[in-house]
Write an enzyme that holds these catalytic residues in place. Structure first.
Site, PDB file in Angstrom:
ATOM      1  N   CYS B  89       0.818  -1.226   0.000  1.00 31.61           N
ATOM      2  CA  CYS B  89       0.000   0.000   0.000  1.00 31.61           C
ATOM      3  C   CYS B  89       0.845   1.267   0.000  1.00 31.61           C
ATOM      4  CB  CYS B  89      -0.932   0.010   1.198  1.00 31.61           C
ATOM      5  SG  CYS B  89      -1.924  -1.485   1.317  1.00 31.61           S
ATOM      6  N   HIS B 328      -9.734   1.875  -2.590  1.00 33.15           N
ATOM      7  CA  HIS B 328      -8.327   1.556  -2.358  1.00 33.15           C
ATOM      8  C   HIS B 328      -7.706   0.740  -3.499  1.00 33.15           C
ATOM      9  CE1 HIS B 328      -4.663   0.771  -0.355  1.00 33.15           C
ATOM     10  NE2 HIS B 328      -5.019  -0.203   0.446  1.00 33.15           N
TER      11      HIS B 328
END
Lengths: 144, 378
Positions: B89, B328
């Site tokens: 991430c 996301h």
């Protein structure tokens, strides 16, 4: 079913069936230089705290307390887990001060609390494709 | 890291974050379509041509070999070095840090950092757990967050209502962001009655997945096409885990990445006008703000209740809706955090503009673990 089904551990070396007191114990490593304790044992024999290669295999305490937990309401991806859903996972702080993640059994899922006294139980995980009973370590509430 | 040349942002680009899977009337767009759209937008924003770019760092997680090359082929073939960055991430912020260092060290004068993702469909097969742990059902990411949440509740007294409030705040902000996947506000009651995923976390405590592309052009000040409202990269840091266990207290990698960033920028938390904290799961935003140094441990839930982190509050957090509203796309998320701070400092955030924002902090963290912090200032 071939008739040759056996009871097998999920993975060799995670626990011993008969420890010093005749009871099952998880097996960990203790670093003889810095004293840090690990579960599971370090396959490569290296202490990730002080980088020593001076590790000794030890039997861990059968007892500990719930440090954190969750009740999982969905089936994990990949199809590896074959048990019931929902199910409970806990991080249990064993008496040596090592945190061990494991399945929780023999408890109402709503009753699990932080600080609850737990003990080790070697229990059935699932049946594999060959019909073998696969055993693993779990934690269950104990009388402290 | 001392005495580096100043690195500034020439322009940014971002696609709408959405599901581009080609199903149920949704458009099918590959990661290179999304990445190249964002790169072209960044060039347009900067008033630059592709020929101005001397090197490229491209963040992605699930896009396979040479994903940056495939993306940049859609823009132009100029022989420049392209390096693909996979850091879960934090991929995008890791790419930006490399661009910042390249310009700062005077190796190049103009570098692009991109981040893009088309997320795999269906449950993600994580290889982060060995097979025996997957057989024991450990491979449930929300359960990991849930256990950390249980500890946080135990240590601070935070409640499920506090976590719902994070979702409500961010979804309110997201309703003002046309690039967000989720643009409809939700109520505390809706969050608290959404289905339980991993106790105590519910469906609306989790950010949705999305596909998307992002790009940021970093250059030396003399390469800027316009010197109006120049935004400087004051710091870009990246930390991984320090050894820590129940017996041995190690440094926290999030806190350290922030401490290093404030030191590099010569600024402190009190100098930040807007913050993009990391909210993959809503309770995470609270302990993130504490670890980043914006308040003491256990204070974030109280400040949230007082409206301190609202758009109209003293320190607005996740003004674009955060991961909770944007969705996301792993490789794109971290640069979306940075792009919002850039927009706020430039005064280009439209209805969600924080009046007079001059400096801000963007955070991205995740598997590895990695923690990357970027501080931008006017």
């Amino acid at each position: 079913m071939s008739g040759a089904e056996k009871t097998i551990p999920l993975r060799e070396g995670l626990w011993t069936e008969k420890g010093h007191d005749g009871q099952p114990h998880l097996l960990g490593h203790r670093c003889l230089d810095c004293g840090e304790v690990f579960f599971p044992r370090k396959e490569n024999g290296i202490c990730t705290h002080c980088h020593s290669q001076n590790l000794e295999l030890i039997e861990l305490s059968r007892k500990g307390q719930v440090h954190a937990f969750s009740v999982v309401m969905l089936r994990p991806p990949g199809g590896y887990y074959r048990g019931d859903v929902p199910y409970a996972l806990a991080n249990v702080l064993l008496d040596e001060g090592v945190l061990v993640e494991g399945l929780v059994t023999d408890v109402n899922l709503d009753d699990i609390k932080v600080g609850m006294d737990m003990e080790l139980k070697i229990d059935k995980l699932h049946e594999d494709d060959e019909g073998n009973t696969v055993m693993t370590y779990k934690f269950r509430p104990s009388a402290a | 890291m001392k005495n580096m040349r100043e690195a500034v942002i020439a322009g940014v680009g971002i696609t709408k974050f959405d599901s581009y899977d080609g199903e149920k009337g949704r458009p099918l767009r590959q990661f290179y379509d999304l990445g190249s759209e964002a790169i072209q937008k960044a060039l347009d924003d900067a008033g630059m041509e592709w020929n101005d770019i001397q090197a490229a760092f491209c963040g992605s997680v699930y896009c396979g070999t040479g994903s940056g090359h495939q993306t940049i082929q859609k823009i132009g073939l100029t022989g420049i070095p392209i390096v693909n960055v996979e850091n879960a991430c934090s991929s995008g912020i890791s790419a930006l840090r490399l661009a910042f260092q390249m310009v700062g060290a005077e190796i190049y004068d103009c570098v692009i950092a991109a981040g893009f993702e088309q997320m795999p469909r269906g449950p993600i097969q994580s290889t982060a757990w060995p097979v025996w742990q997957r057989q024991m059902g450990f491979n449930v990411q929300p359960a990991d967050y849930a256990m950390r949440t249980v500890r946080y509740m135990e240590e601070t007294g935070a409640t499920e209502e506090d976590f719902a409030r994070v979702t409500v705040k961010n979804r309110n902000n997201g309703s003002l962001n046309p690039n967000a996947r989720m643009q409809k506000p939700v109520t505390i009651e809706e969050v608290l009655s959404s289905r339980m995923v991993a106790k105590p976390l519910r469906f609306l405590n989790a950010c949705p997945l999305a596909d998307g592309g992002t790009a940021v052009i970093v250059c030396s000040r003399d390469k800027l096409k316009s010197t109006d409202k120049v935004v400087t990269v004051a710091a870009a840091t990246l930390c991984t885990a320090f050894y820590s266990s129940a017996r041995i207290q190690g440094a926290d990698h999030v806190q350290t990445s922030a401490d290093q960033a404030f030191e590099m920028a010569g600024m402190g938390p009190e100098d930040m006008d807007v913050v993009q904290a990391y909210d993959t799961m809503s309770p995470g935003e609270l302990w993130d703000l504490e670890k980043l140094g914006f308040c003491k441990k256990g204070e974030a839930p109280h400040l949230l209740r007082e409206g301190y982190f609202d758009l109209s509050g003293k320190l607005p957090v996740n003004t674009d809706g955060g991961l909770m509203s944007r969705g996301h796309p792993l490789g794109a998320t971290a640069l979306a955090q940075v792009i919002e701070i850039y927009r706020q400092i430039r005064g280009e955030a439209g209805p969600r503009q924080v009046a007079g924002a001059k400096a801000g902090l963007a955070h991205a963290m995740g598997a590895g673990p990695n923690s990357g912090v970027v501080i931008l200032k006017r």
